[in-house]
Structures are given as structure tokens and as C-alpha cells.
Enzyme design. Structure first.
Site, PDB file in Angstrom:
ATOM      1  N   LYS A  52     -13.514  -8.187   2.983  1.00 49.87           N
ATOM      2  CA  LYS A  52     -12.341  -8.419   3.825  1.00 49.87           C
ATOM      3  C   LYS A  52     -12.770  -9.185   5.078  1.00 49.87           C
ATOM      4  O   LYS A  52     -13.869  -8.963   5.582  1.00 49.87           O
ATOM      5  CB  LYS A  52     -11.740  -7.072   4.245  1.00 49.87           C
ATOM      6  CG  LYS A  52     -11.060  -6.320   3.116  1.00 49.87           C
ATOM      7  CD  LYS A  52     -10.492  -5.007   3.633  1.00 49.87           C
ATOM      8  CE  LYS A  52      -9.916  -4.158   2.515  1.00 49.87           C
ATOM      9  NZ  LYS A  52      -8.685  -4.726   1.913  1.00 49.87           N
ATOM     10  N   ARG A  55      -7.123   0.789  -7.892  1.00 49.61           N
ATOM     11  CA  ARG A  55      -6.646   0.997  -9.271  1.00 49.61           C
ATOM     12  C   ARG A  55      -7.806   1.332 -10.207  1.00 49.61           C
ATOM     13  O   ARG A  55      -7.628   2.022 -11.190  1.00 49.61           O
ATOM     14  CB  ARG A  55      -5.864  -0.245  -9.725  1.00 49.61           C
ATOM     15  CG  ARG A  55      -6.676  -1.503  -9.747  1.00 49.61           C
ATOM     16  CD  ARG A  55      -5.808  -2.762  -9.756  1.00 49.61           C
ATOM     17  NE  ARG A  55      -5.245  -3.062  -8.428  1.00 49.61           N
ATOM     18  CZ  ARG A  55      -4.475  -4.095  -8.149  1.00 49.61           C
ATOM     19  NH1 ARG A  55      -4.130  -4.941  -9.094  1.00 49.61           N
ATOM     20  NH2 ARG A  55      -4.010  -4.289  -6.926  1.00 49.61           N
TER      21      ARG A  55
HETATM   22  N1  BES Z   1      -6.950  -0.474   0.573  1.00 53.30           N
HETATM   23  C1  BES Z   1      -6.383  -1.737   0.314  1.00 53.30           C
HETATM   24  C2  BES Z   1      -4.879  -1.767   0.567  1.00 53.30           C
HETATM   25  C3  BES Z   1      -4.429  -1.586   2.005  1.00 53.30           C
HETATM   26  C4  BES Z   1      -4.101  -2.680   2.767  1.00 53.30           C
HETATM   27  C5  BES Z   1      -4.273  -0.329   2.532  1.00 53.30           C
HETATM   28  C6  BES Z   1      -3.637  -2.520   4.057  1.00 53.30           C
HETATM   29  C7  BES Z   1      -3.830  -0.163   3.832  1.00 53.30           C
HETATM   30  C8  BES Z   1      -3.509  -1.252   4.586  1.00 53.30           C
HETATM   31  C9  BES Z   1      -6.613  -2.119  -1.150  1.00 53.30           C
HETATM   32  O1  BES Z   1      -7.772  -1.645  -1.729  1.00 53.30           O
HETATM   33  C10 BES Z   1      -6.691  -3.603  -1.215  1.00 53.30           C
HETATM   34  O2  BES Z   1      -7.611  -4.160  -0.680  1.00 53.30           O
HETATM   35  N2  BES Z   1      -5.734  -4.197  -1.887  1.00 53.30           N
HETATM   36  C11 BES Z   1      -5.684  -5.609  -2.048  1.00 53.30           C
HETATM   37  C12 BES Z   1      -5.409  -5.891  -3.505  1.00 53.30           C
HETATM   38  C13 BES Z   1      -5.521  -7.332  -3.875  1.00 53.30           C
HETATM   39  C14 BES Z   1      -6.955  -7.790  -3.790  1.00 53.30           C
HETATM   40  C15 BES Z   1      -4.994  -7.504  -5.261  1.00 53.30           C
HETATM   41  C16 BES Z   1      -4.562  -6.135  -1.176  1.00 53.30           C
HETATM   42  O3  BES Z   1      -3.519  -5.486  -1.090  1.00 53.30           O
HETATM   43  O4  BES Z   1      -4.738  -7.168  -0.549  1.00 53.30           O
HETATM   44 MN    MN Z   2      -9.413  -2.976  -1.401  1.00 46.64          MN
END
Ligand code: BES
Ligand code: MN
Ligand code: ZN
Length: 509
Positions: free
Chosen positions: A287, A362
Site C-alpha cells: 500500500k 478473502r
Molecule cells: N483491508 C483492506 C480493505 C480496507 C480498506 C479496510 C480501507 C479498511 C479501510 C483490504 O485487504 C484491501 O486491501 N482491499 C483491497 C482489495 C483490492 C486489492 C481488490 C482494496 O479494497 O483496495
Molecule cells: Mn489488503
């Protein structure tokens, strides 16, 4: 000079500070005793209750309009602070309004230790919203105790809350039922505070292994079973999703299985699954540095909510059997981390092509869904901080819910309403399923650019078969930027109260 060896994490760090303090005394009274502050419910129109001692024009000129959730502090010659607490339309305050009013009063009396709340509404069981005394007691306790929460354990100069006692004064109340309600509310808030503590804990203070030992302590104290599965046992179980995500981590993964069995025969068997990413760096799909990623220590908010639920089941006399799975690891980049293009083999046998290591939630959830189905549960509800898209689409107050069986989704929605943990059902649009197709494996972990919460839900749906299943995405609601009604700044504990409500009313059909 301090010659103690330096410790990165203080030895006296309390994982669950909320269980350490003493709770304020909450009770219904026939007349107020000695108090530092008195809140008086003042509706938005009609007569102002006598104890306020001011006319409506005076209140209005000070900016108080009586809307639910608003307060006005009034200096008083006697030295007792009087707080006008907005009550909205006369006689029309519903359960959510009462919870909000109680929270607002607590926030307006931060420096006071003994406060009173004059409810100025008669309760003969026929009030507009059909609320009874038991429910009134419950939501008042929730409002007071949830608003009082703050995470102070790591401040060397913390500001302890001073609240020691709340006296509730209401006419025509069934005090026995209302007092019972206070107790129910107290247990639900205790659970929520546990979830908040776990989410607020810094990521290096609370690892998957640490969460497992916290769960064991809680199990002993609150009457539920806890089984801990270490890395070797997860290999034995072929939990390739959880193991794949854990590959880059210096910390071991844990699957924590929780079990609650009621006395006598169970009305049904509910399975709960929680995402327990102790910290989500994104992995190799790292990230970007962004303030939002401070929140990734709360990526175990689903697991925290499920664990919290179990701390309330015995004390609230839950009649259903409940089994919980917490899937815990952090998601880190390193030389041993899983990579884009890797293929993981899950317990179900399904192979997954990893197209993005940040879509890790997931991957850890799918093995638990398989295990819950194998356990023969009558229904599964999973809860996860799964997608940024949930935050984008519904914001911080409402969580999307998906499911494969409307009856279960409806129950979840109803529990959300009763807990004031707002949910909104989104469609499990099967037409988007081909977005998850993979050229080399059975399925990929990444959908297309749109409807990210839906494609994540479609991925999970692959692992539940025909078992009734609902999925709650709490990426938006796990955290609040500000103190707001029952939400305190920081982790909200969202999902704990709604899932307790669901478990208490759960039956197989
Ligand atoms: N933990 C994150 C989702 C999240 C985002 C939680 C903001 C709380 C606040 C999750 O693991 C994630 O990174 N999801 C990605 C998925 C994508 C790569 C398909 C996302 O939502 O960007
Ligand atoms: Mn994630
Ligand atoms: Zn995540």
C-alpha cells in the site's frame, strides 16, 4: 539512569484495558440523590420541563433546538450542572434516539462523576415506538457506556473518566424490567469495548499469537471454548489461503476456533467467521504511505467482533450453539512473501491465482468458510474489513451486507436495525462472477475495477455451497474519525452488538 533492558512493547501492556477498570453504577431511582450534573430530556416543541428552569425562548436563543443528540449546558446557582438533552418531537423518541440522548449527555458531562437523567416521558408500554422498559434500560446503558469509552492505556498521562454513577428518573416505569435491560446493555457494551480495545491496540502489540492467548483468557472468564491452531496444524488442515498470506510474515499465523454450547438443546447452530489481519501492509502489492493505512492495524476488526460476541453469549442466555473462526495473520512483504502469480490451494481443493496480494482478506476467509460448512452449521455470517470499496460506496456509518439466502440476510438486517449498526444490502450480482476467472487456476483473487465489494463477496460465495450465508463488509464502519453518538473516536467495535442480537434470536429455520 534506568538499567532495565529496553522493551519495545511494555511488559505491562494491557491487551484489554476495558476489563481492568470499574464500571459506573447505573440505576433507576424514584427521586434523585446527590448529583454533580442533571440531564433533562427537553423535546423540540411544547413545554420545557420545570427542572430546566428556563423558557423555550431562552434555550432557543442559546442555540438549543431540542433535536435528538443535541445538548446545552446550563450554569446553575446551586452548583449542579443542568444539561438540556434534545428529545425531538414530544413523546416520539425511539430506541436509537434514547441511546443517542444518553450518549450525548455523557459527552456533555465529561468532568462529572455522579449524573442524573430525568427522562421526562411517561412509559406505560404504549409509547410511539412501542418500546418497553427492558429495551429502554438496554439502550440507555449502551448510550452511556459506549460514549464513555476511550483508549487511554498507552498514554503516560491519561485522562481517566470520572463517571461513577448514573441515576435514571422516569415516571411510570416497570423498574424491574428496566433494570434487567441495564444489565443486558452492560454485557453488550462490555463485549463492544473488548472489540474496540483489540482494534485500537498497536499492530506490534497484538499479533495473531497474542490474540489467541487473549481469546483463551476470555473463554475461561466468559464460558466458551477456545481451540488454537498453529502453523503446523494449519498445514495439516490444508488452509492454503491463511498460510499463503502468512508466508511473508515474521509472526506465526493462528486460526482460533471458538465454541459456545447452550444448556439444554440448541435452537440452531450459527457459524461466525472473522477476518483477522493483524496488520495489512498490502504485502508485495504494498500500500502507498497514506494516513488511511494507520487504520490497517484494525484489519482484524471482524475477528475482534466475533470474539466479542462470544463474551456475551453465556451471560445473555443464548439458546443457539455458536461456532466461530478467527483467521489471524499479518500481511507483510518479505523475501518469503507470496507473490503475484502464485497459486494457492485452499482447504476446499479450489486453487486460487493471486493477482494482488492486497486482496488478502478473502484468501484467509475462504478456508474458514469451508471449515464452517464441514462443521454442519445451519447458517454462516462472516464479518470482515474486506474492501476499500465498502468505505467508498456507503461511508463510515453503513456497512454493506451480501448473502445467498434472503431469510438469513433479513435477520442480519433486523439485528443491525436493533443495534443501530446500520447495514444496507447490496446485490450478489452473479453476472460479475466471470471477472474472477483465472487462466491458470480455478479462480483469481481479483475482480475488475468496479463493484469491488461485490466481487469480493462473490469470491467468498464460492466456498459456502448451499449453506445459508451472509457477509458483512466493515471496512468503512470499523472506525470513526470523531466522537459521534455511541461511536467513540477510533475503533467502533461495529458488528459486535448486531451479531450478539442475531445469535440471541437464532434458530435453524
Ligand atoms: N483491508 C483492506 C480493505 C480496507 C480498506 C479496510 C480501507 C479498511 C479501510 C483490504 O485487504 C484491501 O486491501 N482491499 C483491497 C482489495 C483490492 C486489492 C481488490 C482494496 O479494497 O483496495
Ligand atoms: Mn489488503
Ligand atoms: Zn485487509
Amino acid at each position: 539512569m534506568n538499567h532495565e533492558p529496553y522493551k519495545l512493547i511494555p511488559e505491562d501492556f494491557l491487551v484489554l484495558p476495558s476489563l481492568g477498570g470499574s464500571d459506573p453504577k447505573l440505576h433507576f431511582v424514584d427521586g434523585f440523590g446527590a448529583l454533580d450534573a442533571i440531564g433533562v430530556l427537553v423535546p423540540s416543541e411544547g413545554d420545557v420541563p420545570e427542572s430546566v428552569g428556563l423558557h423555550r425562548e431562552t434555550l432557543e436563543s442559546a442555540g438549543f433546538d431540542g433535536k435528538p443528540g443535541t445538548t446545552l449546558q446550563l450554569a446553575n446557582a446551586s452548583g449542579t450542572l443542568v444539561v438540556a438533552v434534545g428529545g425531538g418531537k414530544p413523546g416520539a423518541l425511539d430506541a436509537d434516539g434514547w441511546r443517542k440522548a444518553a450518549a450525548a449527555l455523557v459527552r456533555a458531562t465529561q468532568k462529572h462523576s455522579r449524573i442524573g437523567f430525568e427522562l421526562t416521558q411517561s412509559f406505560d408500554g404504549t409509547d410511539a415506538s412501542g418500546m418497553d422498559a427492558e429495551r429502554l434500560g438496554q439502550v440507555l446503558a449502551e448510550g452511556v457506556l459506549l460514549a464513555r469509552y476511550s483508549y487511554e492505556t498507552l498514554k503516560s498521562r491519561s485522562e481517566p473518566t470520572t463517571l461513577a454513577e448514573v441515576q435514571f428518573l422516569g415516571a411510570g416505569l416497570d423498574t424491574a424490567a428496566a433494570t434487567q435491560g441495564l444489565e443486558t446493555g452492560r454485557v453488550k457494551v462490555r463485549a463492544t469495548a473488548i472489540a474496540r480495545d483489540l482494534c485500537n491496540a498497536p499492530p506490534s502489540h497484538l499479533t495473531a499469537v497474542g490474540l489467541a492467548s487473549a481469546a483463551k483468557e476470555l473463554g475461561k472468564r466468559f464460558g466458551f471454548g477456545v481451540e488454537e491452531f498453529n502453523k503446523d496444524q494449519l498445514i495439516e488442515l490444508r488452509c492454503g489461503g491463511l498460510l499463503g498470506v502468512n508466508a511473508g510474515s515474521a509472526q506465526e499465523p493462528r486460526m482460533i476456533k471458538l465454541s459456545y454450547q447452550p444448556d439444554g438443546s440448541a435452537t440452531g447452530h450459527l457459524g461466525l467467521v472473522g477476518k483477522g489481519i493483524m496488520y495489512d501492509s498490502g504485502g508485495v502489492s504494498l500500500k502507498p504511505s497514506d494516513p488511511m493505512h494507520l487504520l490497517m492495524k484494525m484489519d482484524m476488526g471482524g475477528a475482534a467482533a466475533v470474539l466479542a460476541v462470544f463474551t456475551a453469549l453465556r451471560d445473555l442466555g443464548c439458546k443457539a450453539a455458536v461456532t466461530g473462526f478467527l483467521m489471524c495473520t499479518d500481511n507483510m512483504p518479505s523475501g518469503s512473501a507470496y507473490k503475484l502469480g502464485d497459486v494457492l490451494t485452499t482447504r476446499s481443493g479450489l486453487t486460487i491465482e493471486v493477482k494482488n496480494t492486497d486482496a488478502e482478506g478473502r484468501l484467509v476467509m475462504c478456508d474458514a468458510l469451508t471449515l464452517a460448512v464441514e462443521d454442519g452449521v445451519d447458517g454462516i455470517v462472516d464479518i470482515a474489513t474486506l474492501t476499500g470499496a465498502a468505505l467508498m460506496s456507503l461511508g463510515q456509518l453503513t456497512a454493506p451486507v451480501f448473502g445467498n439466502e434472503q431469510h438469513l440476510v433479513d435477520r442480519v438486517l433486523e439485528s443491525g436495525r436493533r443495534a443501530d449498526e446500520q447495514l444496507w444490502q447490496l446485490p450478489l450480482e452473479r453476472a460479475y462472477r466471470p471477472q474472477l476467472d483465472s487462466d491458470i487456476a480455478d479462480i483469481s483473487n481479483l475482480g475488475g475495477p468496479y463493484a469491488g465489494s461485490t466481487t469480493a463477496a462473490l469470491f467468498l460465495a464460492e466456498f459456502v455451497g448451499d449453506t445459508p450465508w451472509a457477509h458483512i463488509d466493515i471496512a468503512g464502519t470499523m472506525q470513526s474519525d470523531k466522537d459521534d453518538a455511541w461511536r467513540s473516536k477510533g475503533a467502533t467495535g461495529f458488528g459486535a452488538r448486531l451479531l450478539i442480537d442475531l445469535a440471541l434470536g437464532y434458530s435453524a429455520t
